[in-house]
Design a protein around this motif. Structure first.
Motif, short mmCIF file in Angstrom:
data_model
loop_
_atom_site.label_atom_id
_atom_site.label_comp_id
_atom_site.label_asym_id
_atom_site.label_seq_id
_atom_site.Cartn_x
_atom_site.Cartn_y
_atom_site.Cartn_z
N THR A 148 0.81 -1.24 0.04
CA THR A 148 0.14 -0.01 -0.05
C THR A 148 0.99 1.20 -0.04
N TRP A 149 0.23 2.45 -0.43
CA TRP A 149 0.99 3.57 -0.19
C TRP A 149 1.61 3.99 0.98
N CYS A 163 4.75 1.68 1.57
CA CYS A 163 5.63 2.30 0.86
C CYS A 163 6.43 3.41 1.54
N LYS A 164 5.53 4.17 2.04
CA LYS A 164 5.93 5.55 2.63
C LYS A 164 6.92 5.00 3.91
N TRP A 166 4.14 4.01 -6.77
CA TRP A 166 3.52 4.96 -5.83
C TRP A 166 4.59 6.02 -5.85
N SER A 195 -0.34 12.96 -2.37
CA SER A 195 -1.61 12.55 -2.07
C SER A 195 -2.43 13.65 -1.78
N CYS A 207 -4.35 8.82 -3.48
CA CYS A 207 -3.12 8.84 -3.62
C CYS A 207 -2.61 8.68 -5.20
N LEU A 253 -0.53 7.42 -8.41
CA LEU A 253 0.05 6.21 -8.68
C LEU A 253 0.81 6.78 -10.35
N CYS A 303 -5.77 4.56 -2.00
CA CYS A 303 -4.21 4.26 -1.31
C CYS A 303 -4.07 2.79 -0.89
N SER A 336 7.04 1.30 -5.58
CA SER A 336 7.17 2.66 -5.13
C SER A 336 8.48 3.14 -5.68
#
Length: 280
Positions: A182-183, A186-187, A217, A221, A253, A255, A266, A272
């Motif tokens: 997921t976003w 990845c963050k 990603w 956002s 989010c 992409l 998201c 990513s």
């Protein structure tokens, strides 16, 4: 014959003896009469009583006895026929129920086979779609690998100050992850490696990144559908650089793929791009 009467007749004949005629002197007229033969007759008629007629066997009574037993015999025959009919009906009903049950079984088997065939066709279609997607993804990864290799082999990158498996360009290091998540995950991954999700600052950087991406990603956002798109560091996104296409109306989010950036949920599972400053 039972209604006719039978008559019995007794006939008695009496002839006076000669001695009696001698002993009884009669007048002349009587004498003449005595010379003649006198016959006496007694007629007796006998009619049989009702009891005698009842005791006397007749052909009529013999004929009536079978007729009196005829209803009982007919009743027995009809009863037997009814029993046979009931038994036959029960047998036919049982056969019908068995046949109906068998038909239902065959219908169920046919339905199960049809459902099974539909499932097979559906699975086959899904497998073909998955194979198509995997093939496309493989081709994209091969193209991405080729582009990354070209970038890594360019002059100036031979003495890169970026970590291994990172690509250096214009004072930045870029890392293209292989794991899909997921976003938010990845963050967190980029943060754990001392970096952040990609922020594209100018057109030159956009042209460098664009041929290398394949549904990745980036650090863009928004807080709501009516809110502005913001980079991870809190900077507002400039639409002069590129516009975010509304691919998914509810997507919050960004992409990135070859050709542009689009909105997405998201929670989607994608790769990513992480970035950080190159070491001096």
């Amino acid at each position: 014959m039972s209604e006719q009467s039978v008559t019995y007749v007794d006939l008695r004949f009496h002839t006076p003896a000669e001695q009696k005629r001698k002993r009884r002197p009669e007048p002349t007229r009587v004498t003449e009469i005595s010379k003649q033969e006198i016959t006496y007759s007694d007629l007796k008629f006998h009619t049989p009583s009702k009891q005698q007629r009842q005791k006397t066997p007749t052909s009529a009574q013999s004929k009536e006895s079978p007729s009196s037993s005829s209803p009982w015999l007919i009743t027995m025959i009809l009863g037997l026929l009814c029993l046979a009919l009931v038994a036959t009906t029960g047998a036919l009903g049982t056969m019908f129920l068995q046949a109906s049950h068998r038909v239902r079984e065959l219908e169920c088997i046919h339905d199960e086979e049809s459902i099974h065939k539909q499932d097979i066709l559906k699975n086959q279609s899904q497998l073909q779609e998955t194979l198509k997607n995997c093939t496309q993804e493989r081709n994209d990864l091969q193209a991405q690998k080729s582009n990354i290799s070209k970038v890594a082999n360019t002059k100036g990158d031979k003495c890169s100050s970026c970590p291994e498996s990172w690509i250096q360009h214009k004072g930045k290091c870029y890392h293209f992850t292989n794991e899909k998540t997921t976003w938010e995950k990845c963050k967190e991954y980029c943060s754990s490696h001392g970096s952040r999700l990609l922020r594209i600052e100018n057109k030159e950087e956009l042209d460098f990144i664009n041929p290398l991406v394949c549904y990745h990603w980036i650090g863009l956002s928004r807080k709501g559908l009516a809110a502005r798109w913001m980079w991870e560091d809190g900077t507002a996104h400039s639409t002069d650089l590129f516009r975010v296409r509304m691919q998914e109306p509810g997507g919050l989010c960004a992409l990135m793929n070859v050709g542009g950036v689009s909105s997405s949920e998201c929670t989607g599972q994608y790769r990513s791009i992480c970035e950080k400053r190159a070491a001096s």
